[in-house]
Design a protein around this motif. Structure first.
Motif, PDB file in Angstrom:
ATOM      1  N   ASP A 102      43.000  31.573  41.658  1.00  0.00           N
ATOM      2  CA  ASP A 102      44.661  32.399  41.855  1.00  0.00           C
ATOM      3  C   ASP A 102      44.605  33.242  40.658  1.00  0.00           C
ATOM      4  O   ASP A 102      43.267  32.680  39.375  1.00  0.00           O
ATOM      5  N   PHE A 126      46.864  34.462  37.358  1.00  0.00           N
ATOM      6  CA  PHE A 126      48.659  34.299  36.891  1.00  0.00           C
ATOM      7  C   PHE A 126      49.122  35.223  35.644  1.00  0.00           C
ATOM      8  O   PHE A 126      48.231  35.294  35.229  1.00  0.00           O
ATOM      9  N   ASP A 127      50.752  35.748  35.771  1.00  0.00           N
ATOM     10  CA  ASP A 127      50.622  36.877  35.185  1.00  0.00           C
ATOM     11  C   ASP A 127      51.951  35.798  34.417  1.00  0.00           C
ATOM     12  O   ASP A 127      52.842  35.895  34.983  1.00  0.00           O
ATOM     13  N   PHE A 169      47.307  40.400  35.708  1.00  0.00           N
ATOM     14  CA  PHE A 169      47.063  39.192  35.686  1.00  0.00           C
ATOM     15  C   PHE A 169      46.503  38.245  34.516  1.00  0.00           C
ATOM     16  O   PHE A 169      45.155  38.829  34.264  1.00  0.00           O
ATOM     17  N   GLN A 204      56.109  26.058  42.843  1.00  0.00           N
ATOM     18  CA  GLN A 204      56.503  26.807  42.707  1.00  0.00           C
ATOM     19  C   GLN A 204      58.564  27.190  41.462  1.00  0.00           C
ATOM     20  O   GLN A 204      58.748  28.591  41.116  1.00  0.00           O
ATOM     21  N   PHE A 261      56.988  27.986  38.686  1.00  0.00           N
ATOM     22  CA  PHE A 261      56.641  29.518  38.168  1.00  0.00           C
ATOM     23  C   PHE A 261      58.279  29.972  37.705  1.00  0.00           C
ATOM     24  O   PHE A 261      58.665  31.110  36.742  1.00  0.00           O
ATOM     25  N   ALA A 262      58.933  29.965  38.521  1.00  0.00           N
ATOM     26  CA  ALA A 262      60.372  30.871  38.869  1.00  0.00           C
ATOM     27  C   ALA A 262      60.900  30.002  37.248  1.00  0.00           C
ATOM     28  O   ALA A 262      61.593  31.216  36.650  1.00  0.00           O
ATOM     29  N   GLY A 297      59.164  32.044  34.216  1.00  0.00           N
ATOM     30  CA  GLY A 297      58.967  33.828  34.682  1.00  0.00           C
ATOM     31  C   GLY A 297      57.562  33.889  35.007  1.00  0.00           C
ATOM     32  O   GLY A 297      56.408  35.192  34.520  1.00  0.00           O
ATOM     33  N   ILE A 298      56.508  33.434  35.621  1.00  0.00           N
ATOM     34  CA  ILE A 298      55.150  33.004  36.116  1.00  0.00           C
ATOM     35  C   ILE A 298      54.372  33.787  37.295  1.00  0.00           C
ATOM     36  O   ILE A 298      55.031  33.646  37.938  1.00  0.00           O
ATOM     37  N   ARG A 299      54.409  35.059  37.157  1.00  0.00           N
ATOM     38  CA  ARG A 299      53.971  35.264  38.615  1.00  0.00           C
ATOM     39  C   ARG A 299      52.937  34.998  39.085  1.00  0.00           C
ATOM     40  O   ARG A 299      52.038  34.834  38.624  1.00  0.00           O
ATOM     41  N   ALA A 300      52.302  34.613  40.899  1.00  0.00           N
ATOM     42  CA  ALA A 300      51.450  34.551  41.117  1.00  0.00           C
ATOM     43  C   ALA A 300      50.931  35.408  42.377  1.00  0.00           C
ATOM     44  O   ALA A 300      51.341  35.333  42.932  1.00  0.00           O
ATOM     45  N   ASP A 301      49.729  35.289  41.853  1.00  0.00           N
ATOM     46  CA  ASP A 301      48.779  35.902  43.041  1.00  0.00           C
ATOM     47  C   ASP A 301      47.355  34.482  43.521  1.00  0.00           C
ATOM     48  O   ASP A 301      46.666  34.601  43.215  1.00  0.00           O
TER      49      ASP A 301
END
Length: 115
Positions: free
Chosen positions: A12, A14-15, A56, A89, A92-93, A96-100
């Motif tokens: 996983d 994360f930004d 990330f 989710q 994260f929203a 302001g976290i982006r995840a892959d």
């Protein structure tokens, strides 16, 4: 060293904005402490980027013995999130976290012959 091709490796990425880093790391630490106790957890890493141009800045890597161990752990964590009301989710929203997120298998590569 032979590597099991049955293992599942969850990676996983994360930004995470600097303003959310401490709270995110605290939550990840709680989660990974639980994962360490589950049957089939072979390796459990939380990494923070210290150099490079990657997008990330936090990466987690958890290696599971096999698909069954991974699925059992996934169900355990789902039940814990449900019981506590934690929604990743939504968090994260809000932060302001982006995840892959993804599961991987180890690719067997033959060792190079000695020269």
């Amino acid at each position: 060293m032979p590597r099991s091709t049955n293992a599942i490796v969850r990676v996983d990425k994360f930004d995470v904005p600097a303003t959310a880093r401490d709270s995110f790391i605290a939550r990840v630490g709680e989660t990974h402490a639980i994962l360490d106790t589950l049957d089939g957890c072979l390796e459990n890493l939380v990494l923070e980027q210290v150099a490079g141009d990657g997008v990330f800045n936090i990466v987690t890597v958890v290696k599971w013995r096999d698909e069954a161990a991974y699925e059992a752990a996934r169900e355990t964590m789902r039940a814990r999130r449900e019981a506590s009301g934690f929604n990743p989710q939504k968090t994260f929203a809000e932060l302001g976290i982006r995840a892959d997120l993804g599961n991987y298998r180890i690719v067997p590569i033959a060792a190079a012959p000695d020269d």
